[in-house]
Design a protein around this motif. Structure first.
Motif, short mmCIF file in Angstrom:
data_model
loop_
_atom_site.label_atom_id
_atom_site.label_comp_id
_atom_site.label_asym_id
_atom_site.label_seq_id
_atom_site.Cartn_x
_atom_site.Cartn_y
_atom_site.Cartn_z
N TYR A 1 0.86 -1.19 0.00
CA TYR A 1 0.00 0.00 0.00
C TYR A 1 0.89 1.24 0.00
O TYR A 1 1.81 1.35 0.81
CB TYR A 1 -0.89 0.01 1.24
N PRO A 2 0.65 2.17 -0.91
CA PRO A 2 1.48 3.39 -0.96
C PRO A 2 1.09 4.37 0.16
O PRO A 2 0.30 5.28 -0.04
CB PRO A 2 1.16 3.97 -2.35
N TYR A 3 1.69 4.16 1.32
CA TYR A 3 1.27 4.94 2.49
C TYR A 3 1.54 6.43 2.38
O TYR A 3 0.98 7.22 3.14
CB TYR A 3 1.94 4.36 3.75
N TYR A 4 2.36 6.83 1.42
CA TYR A 4 2.60 8.26 1.25
C TYR A 4 1.36 8.99 0.72
O TYR A 4 1.34 10.23 0.69
CB TYR A 4 3.79 8.50 0.31
N VAL A 5 0.31 8.24 0.31
CA VAL A 5 -0.94 8.91 -0.10
C VAL A 5 -1.60 9.61 1.08
O VAL A 5 -2.48 10.46 0.88
CB VAL A 5 -1.94 7.93 -0.76
N PHE A 6 -1.16 9.28 2.30
CA PHE A 6 -1.74 9.97 3.46
C PHE A 6 -1.31 11.44 3.49
O PHE A 6 -1.99 12.26 4.12
CB PHE A 6 -1.36 9.25 4.75
N PHE A 7 -0.23 11.78 2.81
CA PHE A 7 0.11 13.20 2.64
C PHE A 7 -0.94 13.89 1.79
O PHE A 7 -1.33 15.03 2.04
CB PHE A 7 1.49 13.36 2.01
N ILE A 8 -1.42 13.17 0.76
CA ILE A 8 -2.48 13.70 -0.11
C ILE A 8 -3.78 13.82 0.67
O ILE A 8 -4.51 14.81 0.54
CB ILE A 8 -2.65 12.80 -1.36
N LEU A 9 -4.06 12.81 1.50
CA LEU A 9 -5.28 12.87 2.33
C LEU A 9 -5.22 14.02 3.33
O LEU A 9 -6.22 14.72 3.55
CB LEU A 9 -5.47 11.54 3.07
N GLY A 10 -4.04 14.22 3.93
CA GLY A 10 -3.87 15.35 4.86
C GLY A 10 -4.04 16.68 4.16
O GLY A 10 -4.68 17.60 4.69
N ASN A 11 -3.49 16.76 2.95
CA ASN A 11 -3.66 17.97 2.14
C ASN A 11 -5.13 18.24 1.85
O ASN A 11 -5.61 19.37 1.98
CB ASN A 11 -2.88 17.81 0.84
N GLU A 12 -5.86 17.19 1.49
CA GLU A 12 -7.28 17.36 1.15
C GLU A 12 -8.10 17.77 2.36
O GLU A 12 -8.98 18.63 2.27
CB GLU A 12 -7.82 16.05 0.55
N PHE A 13 -7.81 17.16 3.51
CA PHE A 13 -8.54 17.52 4.73
C PHE A 13 -8.34 19.00 5.07
O PHE A 13 -9.32 19.72 5.32
CB PHE A 13 -8.06 16.65 5.90
N CYS A 14 -7.10 19.45 5.06
CA CYS A 14 -6.82 20.85 5.41
C CYS A 14 -7.38 21.81 4.38
O CYS A 14 -7.92 22.88 4.73
CB CYS A 14 -5.31 21.06 5.56
N GLU A 15 -7.28 21.46 3.10
CA GLU A 15 -7.80 22.34 2.05
C GLU A 15 -9.32 22.46 2.13
O GLU A 15 -9.88 23.54 1.97
CB GLU A 15 -7.37 21.81 0.68
N ARG A 16 -9.99 21.33 2.39
CA ARG A 16 -11.45 21.37 2.50
C ARG A 16 -11.89 22.13 3.75
O ARG A 16 -12.92 22.81 3.74
CB ARG A 16 -12.02 19.96 2.52
N TYR A 17 -11.10 22.01 4.83
CA TYR A 17 -11.40 22.81 6.03
C TYR A 17 -11.30 24.29 5.66
O TYR A 17 -12.17 25.09 6.02
CB TYR A 17 -10.41 22.49 7.16
N ALA A 18 -10.24 24.66 4.94
CA ALA A 18 -10.05 26.06 4.55
C ALA A 18 -11.21 26.55 3.69
O ALA A 18 -11.76 27.64 3.92
CB ALA A 18 -8.72 26.22 3.80
N TYR A 19 -11.57 25.75 2.71
CA TYR A 19 -12.62 26.17 1.77
C TYR A 19 -13.98 26.30 2.46
O TYR A 19 -14.63 27.35 2.38
CB TYR A 19 -12.71 25.17 0.62
N TYR A 20 -14.39 25.25 3.15
CA TYR A 20 -15.71 25.29 3.79
C TYR A 20 -15.73 26.20 5.01
O TYR A 20 -16.78 26.75 5.35
CB TYR A 20 -16.17 23.87 4.16
N GLY A 21 -14.58 26.36 5.65
CA GLY A 21 -14.51 27.28 6.76
C GLY A 21 -14.76 28.71 6.33
O GLY A 21 -15.39 29.51 7.05
N MET A 22 -14.30 29.06 5.14
CA MET A 22 -14.56 30.38 4.58
C MET A 22 -15.97 30.46 4.01
O MET A 22 -16.71 31.41 4.26
CB MET A 22 -13.52 30.68 3.48
N ARG A 23 -16.35 29.45 3.25
CA ARG A 23 -17.63 29.50 2.54
C ARG A 23 -18.84 29.41 3.47
O ARG A 23 -19.89 29.98 3.19
CB ARG A 23 -17.68 28.37 1.50
#
Length: 383
Positions: A30-52
């Motif tokens: 399993y390519p566990y480095y995809v969790f960096f992508i998951l962390g990126n997505e979580f923070c970005e979605r927090y930023a977007y919906y937190g503003m919106r």
């Protein structure tokens, strides 16, 4: 004798191929480095919906727009957020690649978040405690920049995550679990930000009874964290080489087919794409493009659904400002009413992944992505 020898050779080749496939399955970590992508997505979605989540309240009660104008601005912003993925996809596929596109445009996104924070500081308007034209202009520019940022990276992040998995059975299973986590990270970010941002905007700061600056600052910080999380895994990401954008190729083939059909003396071919220039577009690609048009017809009603769905962040919130928000012993703020969507998604996601879909698999009914989509659309239509 020769026939028997050929059969033995074919059998031996098949056994070797089967062994190689088994070995390949066993050696697919399993390519566990995809969790960096998951962390990126979580923070970005927090930023977007937190503003919106607080945007329409900010436009109405801080900047002073009337409710109709605030609604228009909100929905133009939402529309731009879903227009710029076309541009982001073209840039990623044809020029920069997915990784660089995500990095470069994420910094643009971060700039938009910083501008949004600045627009919520009333003192930039000649040192007064009341916002003015400068705040409004900066806010509108910020919304455009954020739309470019969130739209530009939207088609790249999920696609890059999918590229990290092998194209065998093990890889397909891993990919399915990744997208479940990916979707979960989106809604976890949405859930937390939709709950927290309305609380932050009610703090007192900058000589005012509200604090939109802090409510926007936290999403800006989370966007910076999202960039950092993505950069941590940059050296390990697998990326397909730049090879041109499929959307522009589809548009080119469609235009070529229409021109060819108009110029043709006899119009006896089954599909207009059969008239496209086959020296420029391969027969395989044209056949694939033919399947797109029935899907487009199926999706034609979707904009009407999403236009109504997105009103939960505009007119529904403005309507909620006229209510007390009391639900039993809990008081729900107007901009927190959107929280039910991520709550229900996070509740049903593990239920479907661990119980409902496996039950269908056990009775011999494979739940392919197409069947999941069709089932979801049917249930939505019935609702």
């Amino acid at each position: 004798m020769a026939d028997k020898k050929e059969e033995k050779d074919e059998s031996a080749v098949a056994e070797v191929a089967a062994y190689d496939n088994e070995l390949e399955e066993e050696e697919t970590p399993y390519p566990y480095y995809v969790f960096f992508i998951l962390g990126n997505e979580f923070c970005e979605r927090y930023a977007y919906y937190g503003m919106r989540s607080i945007l329409v309240i900010f436009l109405t009660y801080f900047l002073g727009f009337d409710k109709d104008t605030a609604t228009v601005i909100y929905h133009v912003f939402a529309a731009l957020c879903y227009f710029f993925p076309l541009i982001g996809g073209i840039v990623a596929d044809s020029y920069w690649g997915k990784v660089n596109t995500i990095i470069y445009i994420s910094f643009v996104y971060f700039l938009g978040m910083v501008l949004m924070t600045v627009s919520a500081v009333p003192q930039i308007n000649s040192g007064q405690d009341v916002p003015g034209t400068i705040n409004t202009v900066i806010a509108l520019v910020a919304l455009f920049v954020i739309a470019v940022g969130t739209g530009g990276i939207k088609p790249c992040v999920s696609a890059l995550g999918g590229d990290q998995f092998a194209e065998n059975e093990t890889g397909k299973k891993q990919l399915s679990s990744f997208f479940a986590l990916f979707y979960g990270s989106i809604n976890a970010g949405s859930l937390l930000s939709t709950f927290i941002s309305p609380l932050l905007r009610e703090l007192k700061c900058l000589n005012r009874a509200d604090c939109y600056a802090i409510a926007f600052l936290i999403p800006a910080v989370l966007m910076l964290v999202a960039i950092g999380a993505f950069l941590f895994g940059k050296s390990q990401y697998k990326e397909k080489p730049v090879s041109g954008n499929i959307f522009t190729e589809f548009c080119g083939a469609s235009w070529s087919g229409l021109r060819g059909k108009c110029k043709a003396e006899t119009k006896d071919k089954e599909h207009f794409l059969d008239y496209a220039d086959q020296e420029k577009f391969s027969l395989k690609r044209l056949t694939e493009f033919k399947y797109v048009y029935p899907i487009i017809v199926m999706y034609l009603p979707m904009p009407f659904f999403w236009a109504l769905f997105d009103m939960q962040g505009s007119r529904f919130v403005l309507t909620a400002t006229q209510m007390d928000g009391v639900f039993g012993s809990v008081t729900i703020k107007p901009d927190q009413m959107q929280i039910m969507n991520p709550i229900l998604i996070l509740a049903f996601l593990p239920l479907f992944q661990s119980l409902i879909y496996p039950c269908f698999e056990k009775i011999g009914f494979s739940m392919t992505p197409l069947r999941k989509m069709s089932g979801g659309q049917l249930i939505t239509a019935l609702a």
